[in-house]
Design a protein around this motif. Structure first.
Motif, PDB file in Angstrom:
ATOM      1  N   LYS A 189       0.820  -1.202   0.000  1.00 22.02           N
ATOM      2  CA  LYS A 189       0.000   0.000   0.000  1.00 22.02           C
ATOM      3  C   LYS A 189       0.858   1.257   0.000  1.00 22.02           C
ATOM      4  O   LYS A 189       0.635   2.180  -0.797  1.00 22.02           O
ATOM      5  CB  LYS A 189      -0.927  -0.010   1.227  1.00 22.02           C
ATOM      6  CG  LYS A 189      -1.734   1.267   1.419  1.00 22.02           C
ATOM      7  CD  LYS A 189      -2.672   1.520   0.248  1.00 22.02           C
ATOM      8  CE  LYS A 189      -3.523   2.758   0.503  1.00 22.02           C
ATOM      9  NZ  LYS A 189      -4.401   3.064  -0.663  1.00 22.02           N
ATOM     10  N   GLU A 209       0.996   1.623  -3.816  1.00 26.35           N
ATOM     11  CA  GLU A 209      -0.422   1.987  -3.888  1.00 26.35           C
ATOM     12  C   GLU A 209      -1.266   0.816  -4.379  1.00 26.35           C
ATOM     13  O   GLU A 209      -2.208   0.971  -5.158  1.00 26.35           O
ATOM     14  CB  GLU A 209      -0.624   3.215  -4.798  1.00 26.35           C
ATOM     15  CG  GLU A 209       0.040   4.468  -4.275  1.00 26.35           C
ATOM     16  CD  GLU A 209      -0.244   5.686  -5.132  1.00 26.35           C
ATOM     17  OE1 GLU A 209      -0.839   5.512  -6.213  1.00 26.35           O
ATOM     18  OE2 GLU A 209       0.117   6.804  -4.729  1.00 26.35           O
ATOM     19  N   GLN A 211      -3.776  -2.093  -3.077  1.00 26.91           N
ATOM     20  CA  GLN A 211      -4.626  -2.379  -1.933  1.00 26.91           C
ATOM     21  C   GLN A 211      -4.990  -3.862  -1.899  1.00 26.91           C
ATOM     22  O   GLN A 211      -5.925  -4.305  -2.550  1.00 26.91           O
ATOM     23  CB  GLN A 211      -5.896  -1.524  -1.971  1.00 26.91           C
ATOM     24  CG  GLN A 211      -6.761  -1.653  -0.722  1.00 26.91           C
ATOM     25  CD  GLN A 211      -6.041  -1.156   0.523  1.00 26.91           C
ATOM     26  OE1 GLN A 211      -5.647   0.003   0.616  1.00 26.91           O
ATOM     27  NE2 GLN A 211      -5.875  -2.045   1.505  1.00 26.91           N
TER      28      GLN A 211
END
Length: 287
Positions: A172, A176, A178
């Protein structure tokens, strides 16, 4: 020629709206089975009508209009064009995952991902590097690069329980990405559904998965994974005692998960325990 309501386009000339007089369409907006039409008559006056299907037989096209116009939503166009730019970015930037992530990769990490892993699709790869060499960084680069190139939608990470949250946090913060943790709460929340089918980016604890045969069956019932990453994969090893093959539950789980993936990445700092038979069995399972 007769036409359908969907064929009405701006700038088209049509008869049948006002007798046999040809009118020029300004705009046509479909509303289910009706069309909200704005047009100019022969004197240039602006008029509007709502047409239903029963009027189609009266309409006749005199001259075709534009198949496109500049009346669309500019924000949506900008969003779509930006999405296409990102999707094709790797064609212009071969290291787009590097430039779009919060990392400063080392040369050996770039070499492993871009020179050895990405060119091998489908891939079965053992990443055996020293502790602290940044294997998580290499896995994150591979995942993000495949996502950007449109070659990955479903990814499963199998890691020891003590490392699962660390994987989630690093993916994350640095990439980035998830990922969700496969927990009992998540499994219960799916009810009669299949968490492996409903979640496309998932992290599973190695022992939780290896001890639960039902979970492994549900995994095999879900669509195939585009990539499976197994961290600390030496824990899925096998042993020989007195010449007898002794597979562990982790080893059997690794075989089932690996056989349900298009790409498989095994990661470990200790692939060889000094016993050649164990190592060959481990590599055979990976292959």
């Amino acid at each position: 020629m007769p036409l359908r309501l969907e064929d009405l386009k701006p700038e088209a000339q049509v008869t049948g709206l006002i007798g046999r007089e040809a009118v020029r369409i300004v705009s046509a907006q479909m509303m289910g089975e009706a069309c909200d039409l704005v047009f100019r008559d022969g004197q240039g006056n602006l008029q509007s009508q709502i047409l239903f299907r029963d009027r189609e037989a009266d309409l006749e096209l005199v001259a075709g209009g534009r198949k496109w116009s500049f009346q669309g939503d500019g924000d949506k166009f900008r969003l779509v064009s930006e999405g296409e730019r990102i999707r094709l970015a790797y064609l212009f930037d071969p290291y787009v995952a590097v430039s779009s992530s919060a990392i400063d990769p080392l040369p050996h990490q770039i070499s492993a991902v871009y020179e050895h892993m990405l060119p091998r699709q489908p891939m079965c790869y053992l990443l055996a590097d020293d502790p602290g060499a940044g294997k998580t960084i290499m896995a994150g680069l591979l995942i993000k690069e495949l996502l950007i190139r449109g070659e990955l939608e479903r990814c499963l990470i199998v890691a020891p329980g003590s490392l699962s949250e660390q994987w989630q946090d690093e993916l994350k913060e640095k990439f980035e990405l998830q990922f969700e943790l496969l927990t009992r709460d998540l499994i219960n929340a799916t009810g009669l559904g299949n968490p492996f089918a409903e979640k496309s980016l998932l992290i599973a604890r190695m022992d939780m998965l290896s001890r639960d045969q039902e979970l492994q069956t549900r995994l095999e019932q879900a669509p195939q994974w585009d990539l499976v990453v197994c961290d600390e994969s030496h824990r899925m090893s096998v042993h020989y005692f007195g010449g007898e093959f002794k597979p562990t539950k982790r080893y059997q789980m690794g075989q089932r998960v690996g056989n349900h993936a298009r790409n498989l990445l095994l990661m470990t700092a200790t692939p060889h325990n000094g016993k050649d038979d164990d190592f060959q069995a481990f590599m055979a399972a990976a292959g």
